[in-house]
Design a protein around this motif. Sequence first.
Motif, PDB file in Angstrom:
ATOM      1  N   VAL A 214       0.865  -1.185   0.000  1.00 40.09           N
ATOM      2  CA  VAL A 214       0.000   0.000   0.000  1.00 40.09           C
ATOM      3  C   VAL A 214       0.900   1.233   0.000  1.00 40.09           C
ATOM      4  O   VAL A 214       1.810   1.352   0.827  1.00 40.09           O
ATOM      5  CB  VAL A 214      -0.940   0.032   1.213  1.00 40.09           C
ATOM      6  N   LEU A 215       0.614   2.148  -0.926  1.00 43.02           N
ATOM      7  CA  LEU A 215       1.376   3.395  -1.043  1.00 43.02           C
ATOM      8  C   LEU A 215       0.451   4.568  -0.761  1.00 43.02           C
ATOM      9  O   LEU A 215      -0.651   4.653  -1.314  1.00 43.02           O
ATOM     10  CB  LEU A 215       1.965   3.512  -2.457  1.00 43.02           C
ATOM     11  N   PHE A 216       0.904   5.452   0.140  1.00 41.60           N
ATOM     12  CA  PHE A 216       0.149   6.665   0.469  1.00 41.60           C
ATOM     13  C   PHE A 216       0.964   7.860  -0.017  1.00 41.60           C
ATOM     14  O   PHE A 216       2.076   8.101   0.459  1.00 41.60           O
ATOM     15  CB  PHE A 216      -0.080   6.775   1.975  1.00 41.60           C
ATOM     16  N   THR A 217       0.409   8.608  -0.959  1.00 41.76           N
ATOM     17  CA  THR A 217       1.107   9.745  -1.539  1.00 41.76           C
ATOM     18  C   THR A 217       0.268  11.005  -1.361  1.00 41.76           C
ATOM     19  O   THR A 217      -0.729  11.214  -2.067  1.00 41.76           O
ATOM     20  CB  THR A 217       1.376   9.507  -3.039  1.00 41.76           C
ATOM     21  N   GLY A 218       0.638  11.822  -0.407  1.00 44.46           N
ATOM     22  CA  GLY A 218      -0.074  13.069  -0.167  1.00 44.46           C
ATOM     23  C   GLY A 218      -1.551  12.874   0.102  1.00 44.46           C
ATOM     24  O   GLY A 218      -2.387  13.627  -0.400  1.00 44.46           O
ATOM     25  N   VAL A 219      -1.890  11.865   0.926  1.00 40.97           N
ATOM     26  CA  VAL A 219      -3.292  11.541   1.194  1.00 40.97           C
ATOM     27  C   VAL A 219      -3.852  12.492   2.250  1.00 40.97           C
ATOM     28  O   VAL A 219      -3.328  12.573   3.364  1.00 40.97           O
ATOM     29  CB  VAL A 219      -3.431  10.075   1.670  1.00 40.97           C
ATOM     30  N   SER A 220      -4.905  13.222   1.899  1.00 35.18           N
ATOM     31  CA  SER A 220      -5.567  14.104   2.860  1.00 35.18           C
ATOM     32  C   SER A 220      -6.323  13.265   3.883  1.00 35.18           C
ATOM     33  O   SER A 220      -7.067  12.352   3.516  1.00 35.18           O
ATOM     34  CB  SER A 220      -6.534  15.045   2.144  1.00 35.18           C
ATOM     35  N   VAL A 221      -6.124  13.587   5.153  1.00 35.59           N
ATOM     36  CA  VAL A 221      -6.694  12.789   6.237  1.00 35.59           C
ATOM     37  C   VAL A 221      -7.514  13.683   7.150  1.00 35.59           C
ATOM     38  O   VAL A 221      -7.078  14.776   7.541  1.00 35.59           O
ATOM     39  CB  VAL A 221      -5.564  12.111   7.049  1.00 35.59           C
ATOM     40  N   ASP A 222      -8.708  13.232   7.493  1.00 36.70           N
ATOM     41  CA  ASP A 222      -9.512  13.920   8.494  1.00 36.70           C
ATOM     42  C   ASP A 222      -8.952  13.626   9.881  1.00 36.70           C
ATOM     43  O   ASP A 222      -8.612  12.486  10.193  1.00 36.70           O
ATOM     44  CB  ASP A 222     -10.961  13.422   8.453  1.00 36.70           C
ATOM     45  N   ALA A 223      -8.871  14.647  10.699  1.00 34.80           N
ATOM     46  CA  ALA A 223      -8.396  14.446  12.069  1.00 34.80           C
ATOM     47  C   ALA A 223      -9.262  13.432  12.805  1.00 34.80           C
ATOM     48  O   ALA A 223      -8.774  12.662  13.635  1.00 34.80           O
ATOM     49  CB  ALA A 223      -8.380  15.779  12.811  1.00 34.80           C
ATOM     50  N   ALA A 224     -10.541  13.386  12.480  1.00 36.08           N
ATOM     51  CA  ALA A 224     -11.460  12.464  13.160  1.00 36.08           C
ATOM     52  C   ALA A 224     -11.219  11.008  12.786  1.00 36.08           C
ATOM     53  O   ALA A 224     -11.732  10.106  13.445  1.00 36.08           O
ATOM     54  CB  ALA A 224     -12.905  12.833  12.829  1.00 36.08           C
ATOM     55  N   ASP A 225     -10.434  10.773  11.720  1.00 34.10           N
ATOM     56  CA  ASP A 225     -10.118   9.411  11.308  1.00 34.10           C
ATOM     57  C   ASP A 225      -8.809   8.904  11.918  1.00 34.10           C
ATOM     58  O   ASP A 225      -8.380   7.788  11.635  1.00 34.10           O
ATOM     59  CB  ASP A 225     -10.014   9.317   9.778  1.00 34.10           C
ATOM     60  N   SER A 226      -8.168   9.711  12.743  1.00 34.74           N
ATOM     61  CA  SER A 226      -6.894   9.340  13.348  1.00 34.74           C
ATOM     62  C   SER A 226      -7.069   9.094  14.843  1.00 34.74           C
ATOM     63  O   SER A 226      -7.608   9.934  15.567  1.00 34.74           O
ATOM     64  CB  SER A 226      -5.861  10.459  13.120  1.00 34.74           C
ATOM     65  N   ILE A 227      -6.610   7.914  15.291  1.00 38.24           N
ATOM     66  CA  ILE A 227      -6.783   7.484  16.681  1.00 38.24           C
ATOM     67  C   ILE A 227      -5.416   7.203  17.291  1.00 38.24           C
ATOM     68  O   ILE A 227      -4.563   6.594  16.641  1.00 38.24           O
ATOM     69  CB  ILE A 227      -7.658   6.216  16.732  1.00 38.24           C
ATOM     70  N   PRO A 228      -5.150   7.630  18.526  1.00 43.09           N
ATOM     71  CA  PRO A 228      -3.877   7.287  19.169  1.00 43.09           C
ATOM     72  C   PRO A 228      -3.653   5.773  19.164  1.00 43.09           C
ATOM     73  O   PRO A 228      -4.563   5.006  19.469  1.00 43.09           O
ATOM     74  CB  PRO A 228      -4.050   7.820  20.591  1.00 43.09           C
TER      75      PRO A 228
END
Length: 403
Positions: A214-228
Amino acid sequence: MPPLSQVQPKQPASRITSAAQAIEVAQQLAQEFRSGAARRDRDRELPVAPLRALFASGLGAITVPKEYGGADVSTAVLTQVIAIISEADAAIGQVPQNHFYALEVLRLNGSPAQQQRLYQEVLAGVHLGNALAEFSSAAAHHRSTSITPEGDGWQLNGQKFYATGALFADRIPTAARGSDGKEQLVFVPRHHPGVTVTDDWSGFGQRTTGSGTVLFTGVSVDAADSIPFQSAFERPTRLGPFAQILHAAIEQGIARAAFNDMLNFINTRARPWPDAGVEHAGQDPLTIDRVGQLAPRLQAGDALLADAAEAVDAARHQANETTVAAASIAVATVKAWTTERALEASNLLFELSGTRSALREHNLDRHWRNARTHTLHDPVRWKYPVIGNYVLNGVLPPRRGTL
């Protein structure tokens, strides 16, 4: 701020409400999956339709807490489900492991709003893949993939390998290091711009798990989709042993499949040993002896899984250094046992059934290839010293996803 990401499942899911229903649905699906398992492995036919059926059945949501509408089954029930599916097709059985792992991270570290939103997606049938491991890191638990501030949101960059299930998933939970040096688990939509999943997994076993790059290139991410993520190991939680007991269940399923296919082959196709003085291979005393040695060892695997599952759930209900360590040791013990039994059962299949069992029409060698490949996942050579140091010296095991 960018709009909150919403992911729809490939098809709506049924709702499972009890442990008994979960086992029943798993058994029904296993019957369907078993019939095509040899063909899928032989031709490397990816199990797209079976996995859609699995998540549409509601099995993907059986660990969702009851307050969010899930069945919240025990770890013992979950391991039974995984073993049942893995016995039918070990590749299909491995794919949901990371799905349930990500759900456990969500339970431990997600905010109430994140839990409400993502649990509802899973209840609707959303499949979570994974993107954890990296080739470029110095050690298995190190990450170079990054999530950094970008404009009003965040940006994800990096490359992952052995991303089991990502090829089939609706979201790809991805381990990434933030600008503060702490790891996050980012629930990235599978078809987001900048996400590339490559089907380049070429293992000689577990051939259809979709464990590619899986390659992630400049992927915009919502803060709500990120979990510690990292903090789940900085304090005592059951996350590590929870992950590992599912791998043990996969191997128990492989061992059962090899054993049962061996019995069927001996009784229907195998010839008796020369000079054995019997008309049927199943009457040979040496064959009877070897089968008799393995059968109780497989039963012991079921018992060890049940004991370890109880310890894992004890560490959920009262998480402290003592309970989490006990769970890690119990799971390391059963993982070591199922590793040896999966290899023993698949080796014995060859020994008693002969090389004819590996012919294209039978493809029973897949059990050995699956066992040999999967047992290298968090190998037991990492576990025996930890078990020994705990038993001999009382040294608590480290808290990480590989124990």
